[in-house]
Motif scaffolding. Structure first.
Motif, PDB file in Angstrom:
ATOM      1  N   LYS B  63      -8.915 -21.423  14.427  1.00  0.00           N
ATOM      2  CA  LYS B  63      -8.803 -20.976  12.581  1.00  0.00           C
ATOM      3  C   LYS B  63      -8.128 -21.326  11.451  1.00  0.00           C
ATOM      4  O   LYS B  63      -8.051 -21.379  10.436  1.00  0.00           O
ATOM      5  N   ASN B  64      -6.975 -21.998  12.070  1.00  0.00           N
ATOM      6  CA  ASN B  64      -5.060 -22.136  11.026  1.00  0.00           C
ATOM      7  C   ASN B  64      -5.604 -23.811  11.167  1.00  0.00           C
ATOM      8  O   ASN B  64      -5.382 -24.104  12.795  1.00  0.00           O
ATOM      9  N   ALA B  65      -5.136 -24.243  10.156  1.00  0.00           N
ATOM     10  CA  ALA B  65      -4.559 -25.992   9.922  1.00  0.00           C
ATOM     11  C   ALA B  65      -3.082 -25.337  11.320  1.00  0.00           C
ATOM     12  O   ALA B  65      -3.158 -25.131  10.056  1.00  0.00           O
ATOM     13  N   ASN B  66      -2.604 -25.719  11.614  1.00  0.00           N
ATOM     14  CA  ASN B  66      -1.121 -26.248  12.049  1.00  0.00           C
ATOM     15  C   ASN B  66      -0.468 -27.481  11.951  1.00  0.00           C
ATOM     16  O   ASN B  66      -0.918 -28.352  12.219  1.00  0.00           O
ATOM     17  N   LEU B  67       0.860 -27.285  11.790  1.00  0.00           N
ATOM     18  CA  LEU B  67       1.326 -28.299  11.552  1.00  0.00           C
ATOM     19  C   LEU B  67       1.664 -29.125  12.534  1.00  0.00           C
ATOM     20  O   LEU B  67       2.130 -29.939  12.882  1.00  0.00           O
ATOM     21  N   LEU B  74       4.159 -30.497   3.124  1.00  0.00           N
ATOM     22  CA  LEU B  74       4.185 -29.416   2.290  1.00  0.00           C
ATOM     23  C   LEU B  74       5.722 -28.880   2.172  1.00  0.00           C
ATOM     24  O   LEU B  74       6.669 -28.243   4.071  1.00  0.00           O
ATOM     25  N   GLY B  75       6.639 -28.139   1.091  1.00  0.00           N
ATOM     26  CA  GLY B  75       8.178 -27.473   1.742  1.00  0.00           C
ATOM     27  C   GLY B  75       8.135 -26.661   1.005  1.00  0.00           C
ATOM     28  O   GLY B  75       7.799 -25.423   1.101  1.00  0.00           O
ATOM     29  N   ALA B  76       8.769 -27.038  -0.560  1.00  0.00           N
ATOM     30  CA  ALA B  76       9.403 -25.769  -1.264  1.00  0.00           C
ATOM     31  C   ALA B  76      10.033 -24.839  -1.105  1.00  0.00           C
ATOM     32  O   ALA B  76       9.096 -23.322  -0.791  1.00  0.00           O
ATOM     33  N   GLU B 400      -7.327 -29.707  -0.716  1.00  0.00           N
ATOM     34  CA  GLU B 400      -8.329 -29.813  -0.151  1.00  0.00           C
ATOM     35  C   GLU B 400      -9.569 -30.656   0.276  1.00  0.00           C
ATOM     36  O   GLU B 400      -9.278 -30.586   1.739  1.00  0.00           O
ATOM     37  N   LEU B 403      -7.322 -31.774   3.231  1.00  0.00           N
ATOM     38  CA  LEU B 403      -7.020 -31.623   4.309  1.00  0.00           C
ATOM     39  C   LEU B 403      -8.384 -32.004   5.929  1.00  0.00           C
ATOM     40  O   LEU B 403      -8.379 -31.958   6.720  1.00  0.00           O
ATOM     41  N   ILE B 408      -1.914 -31.337   5.218  1.00  0.00           N
ATOM     42  CA  ILE B 408      -1.536 -30.987   4.316  1.00  0.00           C
ATOM     43  C   ILE B 408      -0.392 -31.186   2.604  1.00  0.00           C
ATOM     44  O   ILE B 408       0.661 -31.790   3.688  1.00  0.00           O
ATOM     45  N   TYR B 411       3.173 -29.472  -2.742  1.00  0.00           N
ATOM     46  CA  TYR B 411       2.921 -27.708  -3.168  1.00  0.00           C
ATOM     47  C   TYR B 411       2.954 -28.369  -4.683  1.00  0.00           C
ATOM     48  O   TYR B 411       2.945 -28.583  -5.684  1.00  0.00           O
ATOM     49  N   ARG B 415       1.123 -23.276  -9.503  1.00  0.00           N
ATOM     50  CA  ARG B 415       1.147 -22.103  -9.427  1.00  0.00           C
ATOM     51  C   ARG B 415       2.135 -21.167  -9.948  1.00  0.00           C
ATOM     52  O   ARG B 415       1.824 -19.725 -10.765  1.00  0.00           O
TER      53      ARG B 415
END
Lengths: 485, 449
Positions: B63-67, B74-76, B400, B403, B408, B411, B415
């Motif tokens: 269920k998880n979108a994996n790398l 995405l880093g940060a 989104e 995705l 992905i 960042y 936020r």
């Protein structure tokens, strides 16, 4: 065979060798030095090893052969709960969908991970009898500090600024007073009585309007259940303080009793102890914190919640103590704990406690002939012996521990708790078979006989390990903390 | 239900009960007062067989979108780097991962030596004299550094750049409540710490100055200028949080006069795993050796003069000076420190420089392509492997949509920085292929319209 220095990886290194295979650059090459000011370009490369892949593997394989884990043999290290680390846990933690996800991905893309965390929180609430759990703390000690910071925030929210003291039993884990200090409190000791339990009269003496909390583990570090826990809770609560449960010894009571039902307001758990996250030679651990409804507003943020069918992180917690760690805690350890809980279920966890306690009592009764037993009553999952009888023969507890190495055992915890002379603290756990315990008993008896008959054999131990006793004094006086050519 | 981790047989149980002199294990729990006894079964999910549980958890993982399946920019603070296969093979050796803290050096030389080697590698990278055996992560390592600076200087004020990782800053704030420190944030200018503002805030009460290098926006901070400022406030400590991979190419913080250097070694051999466990490092000068939090491994000899390793300077730790401790850390991330040591050994002296340079080159290629596609770059300074672009839509919305395309995105800086709406921090590691970068630029342009 004489022991010899074992080379460091830097000593195996030879200029020109490589152990890596980097991806291709592919993109057009550029000269970085044109862009960077000279002051920011590193002059000398860090002196990392240059070693081929096979030599690297041989180096670390040889190092692993110079190390002892639970899979190597019996590890009765008191208060550390060195039970078996199931292999399925490792397989699950390495699944791509768990190990290769980024903490800042959109929440919609990590719902599976959040579902697991939520399920784990729910299970830990049930096991501890608490109302809410935050998984964020990275280790037991961080969990202790997190809970104390919450208790501090609670008192401050009530404008109760004079609660500056945290009460800690003399038998407590060393981290308790340290965590209290780091949280900005002063720690005060409460004495144990002759039965090894907290002395209620002394507790009444030290408790007062300045009491922020009492930190306690139950069963305590002597492996004894604090039978007067309800009275203790009343004394502390009546004085306006909170009761904090150090979960290091939870393995003894799962399914039998819960800290929440005993009157504790906050708990931390060590997932790497009770719930089979391997300790990795010193970490990573994980120290979730559970609290009652009253303390819930102060939990660290974000807090994982379920809304309808979706999971989300709630950052809108105005009274939260804040973050204690980047991201959401040691997720990889949650997976191991969750897998274990799902393997065992309620019945299995209760049996684990039952057998941990049975094993400990069996060992204790078998060893009490040869070693002093300061507190002669049924213990929980661990017990403390005293080597004072052997000390009179010139053999110290340290010597006994070192002699055990010759026989292939990891020694028990020694010189802890501090309120027992020449302490040997033994915790067999439930995953050890009777045969293993019998083997250990036989060796412990043999060492007791050696202490009588040929004490120097024990005093000079270990004899058969790859290195002998280390010169720790010189290590501390003239510290060498890194390799230099 | 059988429980494969519990070896107790009925015969064993009876023999042991008899040896203790009791009839039932219930007697061993009789001391728990009935009021606090749990009178029912715990309500937990039913236990599952090994095969069923593995299947169930694989479904949850799916269920998880994996790398591995998605292309990530995405880093940060957490990065998708190449992990040499040797790493998992080494840390999967159960002599390492099923061991406890090496309290018995005679049977723990493997762990102790590996950590001593790790300490050495961290010293090499940072240029500092001493490194410990690891911290929980970069954020808590930084918070401990701040608290140490206050204890050491007996001052309460700490200046922290706003370009320090926002979550690290949040952790500093929580840790600072214990000793009641005053945290003052220093604004940035063009994505770097504003040195003029830092100068204005710096005074006799300042315990330390905290700078991230490269900073959260990917930019190289004016380290020389900060160093010069601190020449006039010698007692004030200079704390740097650094991505250790970047130090393979960049001048180490020690050269700029840093007193404490911390960071996270996740970049070396540790998967992102939803943010933890990672591995903090903590390095400092010889002068502060006896103030370092956590564990240190030292070299010594045994009775026969054979070289060996022990946990040392333990008087600093809580199990001796219990209530004098300035840190309560005991468990750290030893296994992850080992993973990083293996990765650093594998990549090695020259590979490290190449890997760091490759990150910089691929990131610059991505930046150029995005510029060509019409995107505005927000900060123009020299950067490592991260930079910021401006979008005319909220980043969360763009992400989104990315995705859906198997990407992905970067960042969302809004936020943490309310005035940075539409600003996306993009990380490009050596793992990103040229074609993936091109695809990302194309998709982003399509969404951008």
């Amino acid at each position: 065979m004489a022991n010899q220095d074992f080379p460091l990886i830097f000593e195996r290194s030879k200029a020109g060798r490589t152990g890596y295979s980097l991806p291709e650059l592919e993109v057009p090459d550029i000269d970085l030095e044109e862009e960077l000011e000279e002051a920011y370009i590193r002059k000398e490369a860090p002196d990392l090893p240059e070693i081929s892949e096979l030599d690297l593997m041989r180096h670390y394989t040889a190092l692993s052969n110079r190390n002892y884990g639970v899979d190597s043999g019996f590890y009765p290290l008191g208060s550390c709960t060195m039970k078996y680390n199931p292999k399925i846990n490792e397989d699950v933690a390495r699944m791509d969908g768990f190990s290769h996800i980024h903490p800042d991905q959109p929440e919609s893309s990590v719902q599976g991970a959040m579902e697991m965390m939520h399920d784990l929180q729910t299970a830990l609430c049930e096991i501890t009898g608490m109302d809410e759990v935050s998984l964020q703390s990275a280790a037991g000690a961080q969990g202790e500090w997190t809970a104390l910071m919450m208790i501090r925030a609670f008192h401050e929210a009530n404008e109760d600024f004079h609660r500056t003291k945290v009460i800690v039993p003399d038998s407590a884990h060393g981290t308790n007073p340290a965590s209290a200090t780091v949280a900005g409190f002063e720690s005060v000791t409460v004495q144990s009585n002759e039965k090894g339990l907290v002395d209620l009269e002394d507790l009444k003496r030290v408790v007062g309007p300045d009491t922020a909390a009492l930190m306690l583990t139950n069963p305590n570090t002597l492996g004894l259940f604090e039978t007067e826990i309800e009275e203790m809770a009343k004394i502390v609560h009546d004085a306006g303080g909170k009761l904090y449960y150090d979960g290091a010894n939870l393995n003894a009571i799962m399914g039998y009793a819960r800290p929440g039902d005993m009157g504790f307001d906050a708990v931390h758990l060590n997932l790497h102890k009770t719930f089979t996250g391997p300790h990795g030679g010193g970490g990573p651990g994980s120290g979730p914190v559970g609290v009652t409804e009253e303390l819930k507003p102060f939990l660290p943020k974000p807090l994982l919640e379920k809304q309808g069918e979706a999971y989300r992180f709630n950052y809108n917690l105005p009274n939260s103590i804040g973050r204690v760690k980047p991201y959401y805690g040691n997720f990889g350890i949650y997976l191991r704990a969750y897998t274990y809980i799902r393997t065992m279920g309620a019945e299995g966890l209760k049996k684990a406690s039952e057998y941990a306690v049975l094993n400990a009592n069996y060992l204790m009764r078998q060893l009490e002939e040869e070693y002093d037993l300061p507190f002669d009553q049924h213990c929980k999952h661990e017990f403390v012996l005293s080597g004072r009888r052997q000390k009179k023969l010139g053999v110290r507890t340290l010597d006994i521990a070192k002699r055990l190495l010759d026989y292939g055992y990891h020694p028990p915890t020694i010189y802890f708790p501090l309120n027992v002379e020449e302490a040997l603290m033994v915790e067999p756990t439930e995953t050890e078979a009777k045969e293993t315990l019998d083997g250990f008993i036989e060796v412990m008896k043999k060492i007791a006989a050696e202490a009588r008959d040929e004490p120097e054999l024990v005093q000079e131990a270990p004899h058969d390990t790859i290195v002998k006793r280390m010169d720790e004094t010189t290590a501390a006086r003239k510290p060498i903390l890194r390799y230099e050519k | 239900m059988e429980f494969r981790y519990l070896p107790m047989t009925e015969d064993d149980k009876q023999a042991m009960l008899a040896s203790i002199g009791i009839k039932d294990t219930e007697e061993l729990f009789a001391d728990i007062p009935s009021n606090v006894r749990l009178q029912r079964s715990m309500e937990l999910k039913k236990p599952a067989s090994e095969a069923d549980l593995k299947k169930e958890l694989a479904q949850l993982a799916a269920k998880n979108a994996n790398l591995k399946q998605y292309i990530s920019f995405l880093g940060a603070g957490v990065y998708d780097h190449f992990i040499p296969s040797v790493v998992d093979h080494v840390i999967s050796r159960s002599e390492f991962y099923t061991a406890y803290t090496p309290y018995q050096p005679e049977i723990s030389q493997g762990e102790l030596q590996a950590i001593f080697e790790f300490q050495t590698m961290i010293c090499e990278l940072t240029g500092m004299d001493v490194a410990n055996s690891s911290m929980y992560d970069g954020g808590t390592a930084l918070a401990e550094a701040v608290n140490l600076s206050a204890a050491q200087t007996k001052r309460k004020k700490v200046l922290v750049s706003n370009a320090v990782h926002p979550q690290y800053r949040a952790v500093i704030e929580t840790y600072a409540k214990g000793p009641n420190l005053e945290i003052i944030y220093i604004d940035t200018k063009n994505g770097k710490t504003d040195v003029a503002k830092l100068k204005a805030a710096l005074d006799e009460e300042t315990a330390s100055v905290v700078i991230q290098y490269p900073n959260f926006f990917g930019q190289l901070e004016p380290m020389e200028e900060v160093q010069q400022l601190l020449e006039n406030q010698k007692k004030t400590m200079f704390i740097t949080s650094s991505n250790p991979l970047a130090l393979g190419y960049l001048t180490p913080p020690a050269a700029f006069g840093a007193d404490i250097v911390v960071g996270d070694t996740q970049v070396f051999g540790i998967p992102s795993q939803f943010g933890g466990p990672h591995c903090g490092y903590f390095a400092t000068t010889r002068k502060l050796m006896r103030k370092v939090p956590g564990r240190l491994v030292g070299q010594t000899t045994d009775e026969d003069g054979v070289r060996g390793f022990v946990l040392t300077l333990q008087a600093r730790e809580q199990h001796i000076r219990r209530d004098k401790a300035t840190s309560n850390i005991c468990s750290n991330q030893a296994l992850n420190a080992l993973a990083s040591a293996v990765a650093m050994s594998s990549i090695g002296k020259h590979g490290l420089k190449k890997m760091a340079a490759m990150n910089m080159k691929k990131a610059r290629y991505a930046m150029k392509k995005l510029q060509e596609a019409g995107f505005t770059i927000a900060c123009k300074g020299v950067f490592f492997n991260e930079f910021i672009i401006q979008l005319d839509k909220p980043v969360a919305e763009v992400n989104e949509r990315l995705l859906e395309k198997g990407i992905i995105g970067g960042y969302d800086l809004a936020r943490d920085y309310p005035d940075m709406n539409g600003h996306m921090l993009i990380a490009v590691t050596e793992n990103r292929k040229m074609e993936e970068i091109n695809q990302f630029v194309k998709e982003l342009r399509d969404i951008h319209g």
